[in-house]
Design an enzyme around this catalytic site. Sequence first.
Site, mmCIF file in Angstrom:
data_model
loop_
_atom_site.group_PDB
_atom_site.id
_atom_site.type_symbol
_atom_site.label_atom_id
_atom_site.label_comp_id
_atom_site.label_asym_id
_atom_site.label_seq_id
_atom_site.Cartn_x
_atom_site.Cartn_y
_atom_site.Cartn_z
ATOM 1 N N ARG A 73 -8.548 13.586 0.772
ATOM 2 C CA ARG A 73 -7.935 14.532 -0.153
ATOM 3 C C ARG A 73 -8.992 15.168 -1.062
ATOM 4 N NH1 ARG A 73 -5.518 12.552 -3.808
ATOM 5 N NH2 ARG A 73 -5.988 10.371 -3.371
ATOM 6 N N LYS A 216 0.935 14.128 0.427
ATOM 7 C CA LYS A 216 0.828 13.844 -0.993
ATOM 8 C C LYS A 216 1.348 15.023 -1.828
ATOM 9 C CE LYS A 216 -0.438 9.549 -1.665
ATOM 10 N NZ LYS A 216 -0.927 8.852 -0.531
ATOM 11 N N HIS A 235 3.975 4.977 -6.291
ATOM 12 C CA HIS A 235 2.964 4.897 -5.221
ATOM 13 C C HIS A 235 2.869 3.431 -4.799
ATOM 14 C CE1 HIS A 235 -1.436 5.477 -3.793
ATOM 15 N NE2 HIS A 235 -0.598 5.863 -2.869
ATOM 16 N N SER A 254 -5.763 3.470 -3.197
ATOM 17 C CA SER A 254 -6.181 3.572 -1.798
ATOM 18 C C SER A 254 -7.040 2.379 -1.383
ATOM 19 C CB SER A 254 -6.959 4.876 -1.607
ATOM 20 O OG SER A 254 -7.226 5.059 -0.241
ATOM 21 N N LYS A 258 -1.666 -1.696 0.630
ATOM 22 C CA LYS A 258 -0.223 -1.381 0.668
ATOM 23 C C LYS A 258 0.295 -1.342 2.108
ATOM 24 C CE LYS A 258 -0.579 2.570 -1.484
ATOM 25 N NZ LYS A 258 -2.034 2.499 -1.695
ATOM 26 N N THR A 259 -0.359 -0.544 2.943
ATOM 27 C CA THR A 259 0.121 -0.371 4.317
ATOM 28 C C THR A 259 -0.054 -1.663 5.118
ATOM 29 O OG1 THR A 259 -0.381 1.981 4.253
ATOM 30 C CG2 THR A 259 -0.157 0.994 6.429
ATOM 31 N N ASP A 273 4.085 3.600 1.549
ATOM 32 C CA ASP A 273 3.292 4.348 0.555
ATOM 33 C C ASP A 273 4.035 4.989 -0.616
ATOM 34 O OD1 ASP A 273 0.519 5.159 -0.015
ATOM 35 O OD2 ASP A 273 1.241 7.185 0.277
ATOM 36 N N ARG A 338 -7.605 7.640 10.213
ATOM 37 C CA ARG A 338 -6.194 7.346 9.925
ATOM 38 C C ARG A 338 -5.312 7.502 11.149
ATOM 39 N NH1 ARG A 338 -4.251 6.060 4.458
ATOM 40 N NH2 ARG A 338 -6.085 6.412 3.177
HETATM 41 P P1 ATP Z 1 -3.821 4.259 1.043
HETATM 42 O O1 ATP Z 1 -3.110 4.510 -0.249
HETATM 43 O O2 ATP Z 1 -5.107 5.013 1.137
HETATM 44 O O3 ATP Z 1 -2.942 4.443 2.245
HETATM 45 P P2 ATP Z 1 -3.491 1.345 1.297
HETATM 46 O O4 ATP Z 1 -3.255 0.667 -0.009
HETATM 47 O O5 ATP Z 1 -2.322 1.551 2.179
HETATM 48 O O6 ATP Z 1 -4.317 2.704 1.044
HETATM 49 P P3 ATP Z 1 -4.534 -0.088 3.527
HETATM 50 O O7 ATP Z 1 -4.416 1.022 4.508
HETATM 51 O O8 ATP Z 1 -3.565 -1.199 3.651
HETATM 52 O O9 ATP Z 1 -4.572 0.472 2.055
HETATM 53 O O10 ATP Z 1 -6.025 -0.609 3.620
HETATM 54 C C1 ATP Z 1 -6.470 -1.897 3.315
HETATM 55 C C2 ATP Z 1 -7.709 -2.122 4.167
HETATM 56 O O11 ATP Z 1 -8.403 -3.284 3.749
HETATM 57 C C3 ATP Z 1 -7.334 -2.309 5.621
HETATM 58 O O12 ATP Z 1 -8.315 -1.694 6.402
HETATM 59 C C4 ATP Z 1 -7.358 -3.833 5.760
HETATM 60 O O13 ATP Z 1 -7.653 -4.238 7.071
HETATM 61 C C5 ATP Z 1 -8.483 -4.210 4.815
HETATM 62 N N1 ATP Z 1 -8.399 -5.566 4.223
HETATM 63 C C6 ATP Z 1 -9.363 -6.491 4.270
HETATM 64 N N2 ATP Z 1 -9.013 -7.598 3.602
HETATM 65 C C7 ATP Z 1 -7.786 -7.381 3.091
HETATM 66 C C8 ATP Z 1 -6.899 -8.174 2.300
HETATM 67 N N3 ATP Z 1 -7.221 -9.395 1.885
HETATM 68 N N4 ATP Z 1 -5.707 -7.630 1.966
HETATM 69 C C9 ATP Z 1 -5.380 -6.382 2.356
HETATM 70 N N5 ATP Z 1 -6.189 -5.599 3.101
HETATM 71 C C10 ATP Z 1 -7.383 -6.078 3.477
HETATM 72 MN MN MN Z 2 -1.451 3.273 2.985
#
Ligand code: ATP
Ligand code: MN
Length: 548
Positions: A73, A216, A235, A254, A258-259, A273, A338
């Site tokens: 973004r 977004k 969020h 980010s 979360k995902t 999200d 992604r």
């Molecule tokens: P966005 O808002 O950008 O979508 P997000 O909060 O959804 O971000 P994720 O896509 O879940 O973030 O990314 C977390 C990343 O960190 C993943 O690539 C995951 O494999 C990695 N990771 C490593 N260790 C951990 C952990 N202990 N808990 C969660 N994620 C982890």
């Molecule tokens: Mn996410």
Amino acid sequence: MSPTQTKSPPKSSPSQPETPAPFDLGQYGLTVAEIHRNLSPAALYREAIRDDAKCDIADSGALIAFSGDKTGRSPKDKRIVENPESKDDVWWGSVNVPIDDETFEVNRERAIDYLNTRKKLYVVDAFAGWDPKYRAKIRVICSRPYHALFMHNMLIRPTAEELADFGTPHAVIFNAGEFPANRRTKGMTSKTSIDLSLERREFVILGTEYAGEMKKGVFTMMNYIGPKQGVLSMHCSATADKSNGRSSLLFGLSGTGKTTLSADPNRLLIGDDEHCWSDQGIFNIEGGCYAKAIDLTPEAEPEIFQALRFGAVLENVGYDKDTHRVDFKDTSITQNTRGAYPIEFIRNAKIPCVAGHPTDVIFLTCDAFGVLPPVSKLTPAQAMYHFISGYTAKVAGTEMGVTEPQATFSPCFGGPFLVWRPSKYAELLAEKMNTHKANAWLVNTGWSGGAYGVGSRMKLKITRAIINAIHSGALSQAPIATDPVFGFAVPTSCPEVPAEILVPRNTWGDKASFDATAQKLAKLFRDNFEKYADGASVEVKGAGPSGK
Ligand code: ATP
Ligand code: MN
């Protein structure tokens, strides 16, 4: 959403209702003859492969697409039209930079002019918000098939009947991202401009083809409309208990998880999200997920891995040109690779994506300093303090040889998407958590055993075990210690987690260094919170770290 309906264009003749007029976009000044509305994924594949030289098909069946120069973004290029109606509502500043309506019209016309040069256009008419009471009709107009497939996946797909009755959309996105903004246009600082008019409910994209910008954009719109109606937009990801239907929320910036953590085999997936919390419970805003693909493995994240199949969009990944096998370790284009897929690609997804009031509100943080405990239980005041702070950390770019982590504070764990002041969202969250007796937790998915460079990232298995223990109630029963710096309650035992890692100081070899790093992070929290000290309308007294 009960947004003010704009007048629908006059029907050609009420006496001939049997033959619906062919779909056209003349009302926006778009004159392109070939317009494809709500094409199926298969048809969009055909369009992408035929017309988009760089698109390809992965061996898994996912559509591989590239977003060009922008692979993330562009928050600095977002503009909001300053209008008398919404002027006092908006949190103006670096997140919401004002432009006047005339500048908006200049950019809108530039987008329309560009779109009119295309041979074909794609329209996606779909919904945002799974609760029919708050559902918004969104229209996306774009020229790249991959953008249409992306929004087909990310919005809530209408049935044939709903599409036939779609009528006038509540909001329209004009995606002319292949074409730059004119830097001489008033208020422009780059060739990228993402302009939102809350009154017109229109969104113009110039100079970025990163698909996440559209998703977004819809969220930003919902972040305006929701609180106007007493609905809290958030969020966060959300899951639900399989037996009682109560939900749990995972907030975080980010990369905090979360995902990843919402794809939980023990729970139902509500969304990864963006959600809203109304008097009836929670609902997902989206119809799909947008997962980070970097270092993805079927072993660690089987649910997400299998979802990247036919129908999914894989953005900016590297792949073998002969076998079309995706190399998830390839960062040659970006770290931010992604995958976007419809939510029903996750086996545990609950359709419709609505659930009861949350039992737990979990704030995820990726603390690269390695001083926050893997899990802490927060009082209501601490929950507000951490919600308004919105802390996570980024590990500095390796190219500069810097190993020092960088703290990021983003209010409500979603600063870039807020429209109202943070206190508006905080008040709503405090009220709803109090009414529905939700527990609050802070979970560190970041470093353990030392800061970035010395320690290592928390094992996903450990974090999953912690989340399970929150949901099972085990952590509410656990013995606790009070964190001497941050003041929150730290559970000292948790099923499936070695007890020694629950108190971070125990995991550091160098205790003096731990103490100094904890003090340093505490100071960053205090310094950041100063700007909210006056305006904080929720109770946060004594909820921050101690010290001066
Ligand atoms: P966005 O808002 O950008 O979508 P997000 O909060 O959804 O971000 P994720 O896509 O879940 O973030 O990314 C977390 C990343 O960190 C993943 O690539 C995951 O494999 C990695 N990771 C490593 N260790 C951990 C952990 N202990 N808990 C969660 N994620 C982890
Ligand atoms: Mn996410």
